[in-house]
Design a protein around this motif. Structure first.
Motif, PDB file in Angstrom:
ATOM      1  N   ASP A  30      69.975  38.332  55.738  1.00 17.60           N
ATOM      2  CA  ASP A  30      70.935  37.123  55.766  1.00 17.60           C
ATOM      3  C   ASP A  30      71.212  37.130  57.321  1.00 17.60           C
ATOM      4  O   ASP A  30      71.069  36.172  57.962  1.00 17.60           O
ATOM      5  CB  ASP A  30      72.220  37.416  55.355  1.00 17.60           C
ATOM      6  CG  ASP A  30      72.364  36.877  53.627  1.00 17.60           C
ATOM      7  OD1 ASP A  30      71.181  36.660  53.107  1.00 17.60           O
ATOM      8  OD2 ASP A  30      73.412  37.350  53.165  1.00 17.60           O
ATOM      9  N   LEU A  31      71.300  38.142  58.031  1.00 19.66           N
ATOM     10  CA  LEU A  31      71.674  38.474  59.527  1.00 19.66           C
ATOM     11  C   LEU A  31      70.392  38.259  60.301  1.00 19.66           C
ATOM     12  O   LEU A  31      70.585  37.650  61.236  1.00 19.66           O
ATOM     13  CB  LEU A  31      72.442  39.779  59.534  1.00 19.66           C
ATOM     14  CG  LEU A  31      73.684  39.662  59.000  1.00 19.66           C
ATOM     15  CD1 LEU A  31      74.296  41.446  59.185  1.00 19.66           C
ATOM     16  CD2 LEU A  31      74.709  38.937  59.803  1.00 19.66           C
ATOM     17  N   TYR A  32      69.390  38.766  59.926  1.00 18.46           N
ATOM     18  CA  TYR A  32      68.026  38.948  60.822  1.00 18.46           C
ATOM     19  C   TYR A  32      66.927  37.977  60.563  1.00 18.46           C
ATOM     20  O   TYR A  32      66.091  37.757  61.348  1.00 18.46           O
ATOM     21  CB  TYR A  32      67.559  40.391  61.108  1.00 18.46           C
ATOM     22  CG  TYR A  32      68.829  41.251  61.660  1.00 18.46           C
ATOM     23  CD1 TYR A  32      69.194  41.144  62.795  1.00 18.46           C
ATOM     24  CD2 TYR A  32      69.605  41.847  60.829  1.00 18.46           C
ATOM     25  CE1 TYR A  32      70.242  41.863  63.518  1.00 18.46           C
ATOM     26  CE2 TYR A  32      70.481  42.762  61.313  1.00 18.46           C
ATOM     27  CZ  TYR A  32      70.965  42.560  62.729  1.00 18.46           C
ATOM     28  OH  TYR A  32      71.919  43.537  63.221  1.00 18.46           O
TER      29      TYR A  32
ATOM     30  N   ALA B 260      65.518  32.979  69.389  1.00 20.16           N
ATOM     31  CA  ALA B 260      65.517  33.176  67.882  1.00 20.16           C
ATOM     32  C   ALA B 260      64.270  33.404  67.118  1.00 20.16           C
ATOM     33  O   ALA B 260      64.108  34.157  66.075  1.00 20.16           O
ATOM     34  CB  ALA B 260      66.133  31.773  67.152  1.00 20.16           C
TER      35      ALA B 260
ATOM     36  N   GLN C  44      68.174  29.486  60.750  1.00 23.89           N
ATOM     37  CA  GLN C  44      69.292  28.397  60.663  1.00 23.89           C
ATOM     38  C   GLN C  44      69.552  28.023  62.257  1.00 23.89           C
ATOM     39  O   GLN C  44      69.635  26.718  62.315  1.00 23.89           O
ATOM     40  CB  GLN C  44      70.590  28.954  60.162  1.00 23.89           C
ATOM     41  CG  GLN C  44      70.238  29.146  58.534  1.00 23.89           C
ATOM     42  CD  GLN C  44      71.750  29.539  57.785  1.00 23.89           C
ATOM     43  OE1 GLN C  44      72.469  30.192  58.574  1.00 23.89           O
ATOM     44  NE2 GLN C  44      71.778  29.230  56.573  1.00 23.89           N
ATOM     45  N   ALA C  45      69.650  28.751  63.056  1.00 22.26           N
ATOM     46  CA  ALA C  45      69.670  28.656  64.460  1.00 22.26           C
ATOM     47  C   ALA C  45      68.499  27.565  65.100  1.00 22.26           C
ATOM     48  O   ALA C  45      68.673  26.601  65.825  1.00 22.26           O
ATOM     49  CB  ALA C  45      69.740  29.733  65.521  1.00 22.26           C
TER      50      ALA C  45
ATOM     51  N   THR D 182      69.887  33.937  59.691  1.00 23.91           N
ATOM     52  CA  THR D 182      70.472  33.378  60.761  1.00 23.91           C
ATOM     53  C   THR D 182      69.785  32.711  61.792  1.00 23.91           C
ATOM     54  O   THR D 182      69.957  31.600  62.343  1.00 23.91           O
ATOM     55  CB  THR D 182      71.424  34.524  61.277  1.00 23.91           C
ATOM     56  OG1 THR D 182      72.201  34.854  60.307  1.00 23.91           O
ATOM     57  CG2 THR D 182      72.120  34.138  62.489  1.00 23.91           C
TER      58      THR D 182
ATOM     59  N   CYS E  84      70.828  29.216  51.792  1.00 23.35           N
ATOM     60  CA  CYS E  84      71.972  29.887  50.973  1.00 23.35           C
ATOM     61  C   CYS E  84      72.086  29.404  49.769  1.00 23.35           C
ATOM     62  O   CYS E  84      72.431  30.497  48.948  1.00 23.35           O
ATOM     63  CB  CYS E  84      73.247  29.676  51.854  1.00 23.35           C
ATOM     64  SG  CYS E  84      73.187  30.410  53.567  1.00 23.35           S
TER      65      CYS E  84
ATOM     66  N   LYS F  67      81.769  26.138  54.065  1.00 21.05           N
ATOM     67  CA  LYS F  67      80.518  26.526  53.796  1.00 21.05           C
ATOM     68  C   LYS F  67      80.139  26.307  52.250  1.00 21.05           C
ATOM     69  O   LYS F  67      80.878  26.057  51.340  1.00 21.05           O
ATOM     70  CB  LYS F  67      79.975  28.018  54.301  1.00 21.05           C
ATOM     71  CG  LYS F  67      80.468  28.497  55.648  1.00 21.05           C
ATOM     72  CD  LYS F  67      79.454  27.568  56.567  1.00 21.05           C
ATOM     73  CE  LYS F  67      79.459  27.939  58.000  1.00 21.05           C
ATOM     74  NZ  LYS F  67      79.520  29.369  58.320  1.00 21.05           N
TER      75      LYS F  67
END
Length: 229
Positions: free
Chosen positions: A104-106, A133, A112-113, A109, A14, A53
């Motif tokens: 960012d979302l797909y 993931a 990061q998982a 995320t 990020c 964050k």
């Protein structure tokens, strides 16, 4: 001292997104390295940013959280003349914001998982979440591949905020889920991203920290050793 301070860590995906944008927009900031493992630093950071964050931009006493909002704020208030990451044209701007969110979302995320799972004790790891993931990243690669047909950058006509999001998300995600042979356009796009001066600078500055990345075994050697082929 600059009026702007970025609270960040050079390994964070990020933070990379915002660091790339700062360089493209020609904005100088003071950088405050965050160690959220230190209780005192974490408490001080939480006082500024309740989510805890990073990155966090401070413009004087004004706190600006969240990467996309930081980039838009920087463009509106501090960008160098003629420098932009979000087009003025409304439809083009919507496309940039859409692809910024998609990365960012797909991509970011699920990546990061996978990182978070590696940081857990072995007995607490979640094989089902890891599989989900990985499947999510494979699905994201497929729709990005379609988007890139006939394009140099992922949205609009020039390097944009969407590409700022794409670069760190893909850089780290590919350490876990490499691109498949059918992702030729995406592979070429990643090489363009990695060759962009602002992306290359951000990666070079992070080089000393890659040894701490939990998925480091999946990173190509050239990111540890700049002289490697």
């Amino acid at each position: 001292m600059h009026a702007l301070t970025l609270h960040y860590h050079p390994l964070s995906s990020c933070c990379h997104k915002v660091l790339i944008a700062l360089d493209v927009l020609g904005i100088a900031v003071d950088k405050k390295l965050l160690n959220l493992g230190d209780s005192g630093e974490r408490a001080a950071h939480l006082a500024l940013c309740p989510t805890g964050k990073m990155p966090l931009l401070m413009d004087g006493q004004h706190a600006v959280p969240e990467t996309s909002i930081i980039i838009e704020y920087l463009q509106r208030h501090h960008a160098g003349a003629g420098r932009t990451l979000i087009p003025d044209a409304p439809e083009a701007a919507l496309e940039v914001r859409l692809w910024d969110r998609l990365f960012d979302l797909y991509v970011m995320t699920p990546m990061q998982a996978l990182t978070a799972d590696l940081l857990r004790p072995e007995g607490e790891r979640d094989a089902r979440a890891v599989a989900q993931a990985r499947a999510g990243l494979a699905s994201a690669y497929a729709f990005i591949e379609r988007q890139l047909e006939g394009r140099t950058w992922v949205a609009a006509d020039a390097f944009s905020m969407a590409d700022c999001a794409a670069a760190p998300a893909l850089f780290y995600a590919m350490a876990y889920v490499p691109l498949a042979p059918q992702h030729g356009r995406l592979a070429a796009y990643v090489e363009r991203l990695m060759g962009h001066p602002s992306v290359a600078l951000t990666i070079d500055q992070a080089r000393p920290y890659f040894k701490f990345f939990p998925g480091r075994s999946g990173l190509p050697r050239r990111y540890f050793d700049p002289d490697a082929a």
